[in-house]
Motif scaffolding. Structure first.
Motif, mmCIF file in Angstrom:
data_model
loop_
_atom_site.group_PDB
_atom_site.id
_atom_site.type_symbol
_atom_site.label_atom_id
_atom_site.label_comp_id
_atom_site.label_asym_id
_atom_site.label_seq_id
_atom_site.Cartn_x
_atom_site.Cartn_y
_atom_site.Cartn_z
ATOM 1 N N ILE A 83 9.140 -9.882 -19.535
ATOM 2 C CA ILE A 83 8.179 -10.891 -19.073
ATOM 3 C C ILE A 83 7.482 -10.393 -17.810
ATOM 4 O O ILE A 83 8.124 -9.884 -16.896
ATOM 5 C CB ILE A 83 8.896 -12.230 -18.796
ATOM 6 C CG1 ILE A 83 9.643 -12.686 -20.051
ATOM 7 C CG2 ILE A 83 7.906 -13.300 -18.355
ATOM 8 C CD1 ILE A 83 10.484 -13.914 -19.846
ATOM 9 N N ALA A 84 6.180 -10.546 -17.772
ATOM 10 C CA ALA A 84 5.427 -10.136 -16.591
ATOM 11 C C ALA A 84 5.765 -11.063 -15.418
ATOM 12 O O ALA A 84 6.024 -12.251 -15.616
ATOM 13 C CB ALA A 84 3.937 -10.184 -16.877
ATOM 14 N N CYS A 85 5.761 -10.503 -14.211
ATOM 15 C CA CYS A 85 6.107 -11.278 -13.008
ATOM 16 C C CYS A 85 5.232 -12.523 -12.893
ATOM 17 O O CYS A 85 5.701 -13.616 -12.576
ATOM 18 C CB CYS A 85 5.919 -10.421 -11.775
ATOM 19 S SG CYS A 85 6.644 -8.778 -11.929
ATOM 20 N N GLU A 86 3.926 -12.321 -13.163
ATOM 21 C CA GLU A 86 2.972 -13.402 -12.929
ATOM 22 C C GLU A 86 3.039 -14.498 -13.985
ATOM 23 O O GLU A 86 2.389 -15.530 -13.844
ATOM 24 C CB GLU A 86 1.555 -12.831 -12.838
ATOM 25 C CG GLU A 86 1.324 -12.078 -11.545
ATOM 26 C CD GLU A 86 0.137 -11.153 -11.625
ATOM 27 O OE1 GLU A 86 0.104 -10.331 -12.557
ATOM 28 O OE2 GLU A 86 -0.762 -11.256 -10.778
ATOM 29 N N ALA A 87 3.840 -14.291 -15.032
ATOM 30 C CA ALA A 87 4.034 -15.352 -16.025
ATOM 31 C C ALA A 87 4.740 -16.537 -15.366
ATOM 32 O O ALA A 87 4.488 -17.690 -15.704
ATOM 33 C CB ALA A 87 4.841 -14.830 -17.205
ATOM 34 N N CYS A 88 5.617 -16.263 -14.415
ATOM 35 C CA CYS A 88 6.322 -17.335 -13.701
ATOM 36 C C CYS A 88 5.777 -17.531 -12.286
ATOM 37 O O CYS A 88 5.721 -18.648 -11.788
ATOM 38 C CB CYS A 88 7.808 -17.030 -13.613
ATOM 39 S SG CYS A 88 8.623 -16.893 -15.211
ATOM 40 N N HIS A 89 5.404 -16.431 -11.631
ATOM 41 C CA HIS A 89 5.041 -16.524 -10.215
ATOM 42 C C HIS A 89 3.570 -16.841 -9.989
ATOM 43 O O HIS A 89 3.153 -17.035 -8.851
ATOM 44 C CB HIS A 89 5.415 -15.228 -9.490
ATOM 45 C CG HIS A 89 6.908 -15.015 -9.397
ATOM 46 N ND1 HIS A 89 7.684 -15.627 -8.458
ATOM 47 C CD2 HIS A 89 7.755 -14.280 -10.156
ATOM 48 C CE1 HIS A 89 8.959 -15.268 -8.623
ATOM 49 N NE2 HIS A 89 9.027 -14.454 -9.659
ATOM 50 N N GLY A 90 2.782 -16.867 -11.050
ATOM 51 C CA GLY A 90 1.371 -17.224 -10.909
ATOM 52 C C GLY A 90 0.486 -16.027 -10.611
ATOM 53 O O GLY A 90 0.955 -14.908 -10.430
ATOM 54 N N ALA A 91 -0.824 -16.291 -10.579
ATOM 55 C CA ALA A 91 -1.814 -15.227 -10.359
ATOM 56 C C ALA A 91 -1.728 -14.728 -8.922
ATOM 57 O O ALA A 91 -1.890 -15.506 -7.990
ATOM 58 C CB ALA A 91 -3.208 -15.761 -10.648
ATOM 59 N N LEU A 92 -1.494 -13.412 -8.764
ATOM 60 C CA LEU A 92 -1.247 -12.907 -7.413
ATOM 61 C C LEU A 92 -2.021 -11.629 -7.092
ATOM 62 O O LEU A 92 -1.530 -10.772 -6.349
ATOM 63 C CB LEU A 92 0.263 -12.655 -7.228
ATOM 64 C CG LEU A 92 1.111 -13.943 -7.165
ATOM 65 C CD1 LEU A 92 2.575 -13.640 -7.302
ATOM 66 C CD2 LEU A 92 0.842 -14.688 -5.862
ATOM 67 N N ALA A 93 -3.222 -11.517 -7.634
ATOM 68 C CA ALA A 93 -4.018 -10.323 -7.325
ATOM 69 C C ALA A 93 -4.340 -10.273 -5.839
ATOM 70 O O ALA A 93 -4.373 -9.195 -5.235
ATOM 71 C CB ALA A 93 -5.298 -10.315 -8.156
ATOM 72 N N LYS A 94 -4.563 -11.459 -5.225
ATOM 73 C CA LYS A 94 -4.876 -11.503 -3.795
ATOM 74 C C LYS A 94 -3.677 -10.992 -2.996
ATOM 75 O O LYS A 94 -3.830 -10.268 -2.022
ATOM 76 C CB LYS A 94 -5.202 -12.943 -3.381
ATOM 77 C CG LYS A 94 -6.621 -13.349 -3.680
ATOM 78 C CD LYS A 94 -7.062 -14.518 -2.787
ATOM 79 C CE LYS A 94 -8.397 -15.058 -3.238
ATOM 80 N NZ LYS A 94 -8.245 -16.271 -4.058
ATOM 81 N N HIS A 95 -2.483 -11.380 -3.409
ATOM 82 C CA HIS A 95 -1.262 -10.952 -2.738
ATOM 83 C C HIS A 95 -1.074 -9.443 -2.909
ATOM 84 O O HIS A 95 -0.639 -8.753 -1.980
ATOM 85 C CB HIS A 95 -0.067 -11.715 -3.319
ATOM 86 C CG HIS A 95 1.263 -11.220 -2.846
ATOM 87 N ND1 HIS A 95 1.765 -11.505 -1.592
ATOM 88 C CD2 HIS A 95 2.198 -10.449 -3.462
ATOM 89 C CE1 HIS A 95 2.963 -10.944 -1.464
ATOM 90 N NE2 HIS A 95 3.247 -10.290 -2.568
ATOM 91 N N ALA A 96 -1.416 -8.926 -4.087
ATOM 92 C CA ALA A 96 -1.246 -7.499 -4.339
ATOM 93 C C ALA A 96 -2.204 -6.672 -3.486
ATOM 94 O O ALA A 96 -1.878 -5.572 -3.054
ATOM 95 C CB ALA A 96 -1.470 -7.202 -5.825
ATOM 96 N N GLU A 97 -3.381 -7.231 -3.237
ATOM 97 C CA GLU A 97 -4.381 -6.528 -2.444
ATOM 98 C C GLU A 97 -4.014 -6.541 -0.965
ATOM 99 O O GLU A 97 -4.078 -5.529 -0.285
ATOM 100 C CB GLU A 97 -5.737 -7.214 -2.629
ATOM 101 C CG GLU A 97 -6.820 -6.302 -3.146
ATOM 102 C CD GLU A 97 -8.021 -7.111 -3.582
ATOM 103 O OE1 GLU A 97 -8.637 -7.741 -2.707
ATOM 104 O OE2 GLU A 97 -8.303 -7.130 -4.796
ATOM 105 N N ASP A 98 -3.624 -7.725 -0.492
ATOM 106 C CA ASP A 98 -3.264 -7.883 0.913
ATOM 107 C C ASP A 98 -2.086 -8.858 0.976
ATOM 108 O O ASP A 98 -2.275 -10.074 0.977
ATOM 109 C CB ASP A 98 -4.479 -8.423 1.686
ATOM 110 C CG ASP A 98 -4.133 -8.778 3.125
ATOM 111 O OD1 ASP A 98 -3.086 -8.306 3.604
ATOM 112 O OD2 ASP A 98 -4.902 -9.531 3.754
#
Lengths: 153, 254
Positions: A83-98
């Protein structure tokens, strides 16, 4: 040789009118139709770039794994490893960037597990499903199962 | 003094021919070279999609992720992808009961009891990215089109909001965005797949029921999936060239 009539003035007039119309049409078309229209088909080539330009909301599991290898290890060998992390933790592209800009919220363990594991006759029979009343009697799932490695040992 | 009908028709025909030839020549003169997208070659890809109904648990993760990723209006409930629950009583595939509360956005509340002799399953739906899409054929302005890599896209700046395409899609995959009054639909997360990411729905599907596939890439796992499963597309009789392949598709699914 086609026989042209002697009096051709009306033809010349018509030709001039036609030419003027044609010129107008060509100019209007050149102005109105975008330069990149009909290069690859009946559409603006720039529309492809427009569609590509939207910002990404879900970073993807590789981005998560790059900074959180400990969680990847923790999930090793578990049914939840796929299972992908974001399936439970939500959309986190912003967190991945900064990482400082957005701190991921901790998923609510009382509701999160049941999003998938609540009993439903339409779910595949091979999929683990529970009735929250009979299975755990009001206890939180995490008192027995670890979400990253839910198998009981 | 005059011009007879035959001559008149001959001359008119010649002028018409010359004009159309000039228009055609003009088109060729205007054509430039397409802009190069960095690290992505349109011609190297042909996108398709595989859905394993036998794996779908109806959690609604795909619906929520799609809304987040693509800024799909939360309410009123419009969807680029949604999940339907089928209830087929006693093998009566002609009359299934289908429900999709809010497209499956909040999951599916328990509705049917086990052991009543019925068949129940979830069917995720999205744009089928047809190779011969009826929706793109009816667009009067070229605002929706088949991209060279097999994705049906919308040019939002060009769309008039005339809704021909909404009616033409046999799968009901299009809607008018109430904010812009232009059409919106699944773009197969074009902004993600051209960057090497998978779609938001595939990313968040916990059971792997959804699979994006590049049909031009021989190493893509979709080929193994299509080879090892008995797949079908929705409404094959429509001859749309649909590229969303379903495993375990029941005859009751519309």
């Amino acid at each position: 040789m086609p026989k042209f009539p002697k009096d051709t003035e009306h033809l010349a007039r018509m030709a001039a009118l036609f030419l003027a119309g044609l010129t107008l049409f060509v100019i209007a078309r050149a102005l109105l139709v975008p330069k990149d229209f009909h290069e690859l088909g009946h559409f603006r080539t720039g529309a492809l770039a427009d569609n590509m330009a939207r910002p990404v909301a879900f970073a993807g599991r590789e981005a998560c794994a790059a900074c959180h290898p400990d969680v990847v290890d923790e999930r090793q060998g578990s049914r939840h490893a796929v299972i992908a992390c974001e399936a439970c933790h939500g959309a986190l592209a912003k967190h991945a960037e900064d990482p400082g800009s957005l701190k991921p919220a901790r998923p609510d363990p009382r509701t999160l597990c049941l999003v998938c594991h609540r009993e439903d006759v339409a779910s595949p029979k091979t999929f683990k499903q529970v009735n929250p009343q009979t299975h755990m009697g009001g206890q939180a799932c995490i008192s027995c199962h670890k979400p990253h490695h839910p198998e009981m040992t | 003094m005059g011009i007879d009908r035959r001559e008149f028709l001959t001359h008119t025909g010649k002028y018409l021919l010359l004009t159309s030839a000039a228009a055609l020549a003009w088109d060729f003169l205007k054509v430039g070279t397409p802009e190069a997208a960095p690290n992505y070659t349109l011609q190297d890809h042909w996108w398709g999609f595989a859905i394993d109904i036998e794996k779908c648990i109806g959690c609604g993760n795909c619906v929520r992720a799609c809304k987040t990723e693509n800024d799909v209006p939360l309410e009123p409930y419009y969807f680029r992808t949604w999940v339907e629950r089928y209830h087929v009583p006693n093998g009566n595939i002609e009359h299934p009961e289908v429900d999709s509360p809010n497209g499956g956005y909040g999951g599916f509340p328990a509705r049917y009891e086990p052991g009543d002799g019925s068949k129940n399953f979830f069917v995720p739906k999205l744009c089928n990215h047809c190779a011969h899409s009826p929706c793109t054929q009816v667009c009067p302005v070229g605002a929706t089109f088949d991209s060279p890599d097999g994705v049906v896209l919308v040019d939002k700046t060009y769309c008039l909001g005339c809704r021909y395409c909404v009616q033409a899609c046999p799968y009901g995959c299009r809607f008018i965005d109430p904010r812009t009054m232009t059409v919106d639909k699944c773009s197969l997360c074009y902004h993600r797949i051209t960057k090497g990411l998978t779609t938001a729905c595939c990313e968040t599907c916990p059971t792997g029921a959804r699979m994006l596939g590049d049909l031009k890439n021989p190493k893509d796992p979709i080929h193994a999936f299509l080879r090892t499963h008995k797949v079908q597309v929705l409404k094959p009789q429509m001859a749309t060239g649909a590229k969303a392949y379903y495993n375990g598709l029941d005859g009751s699914v519309r």
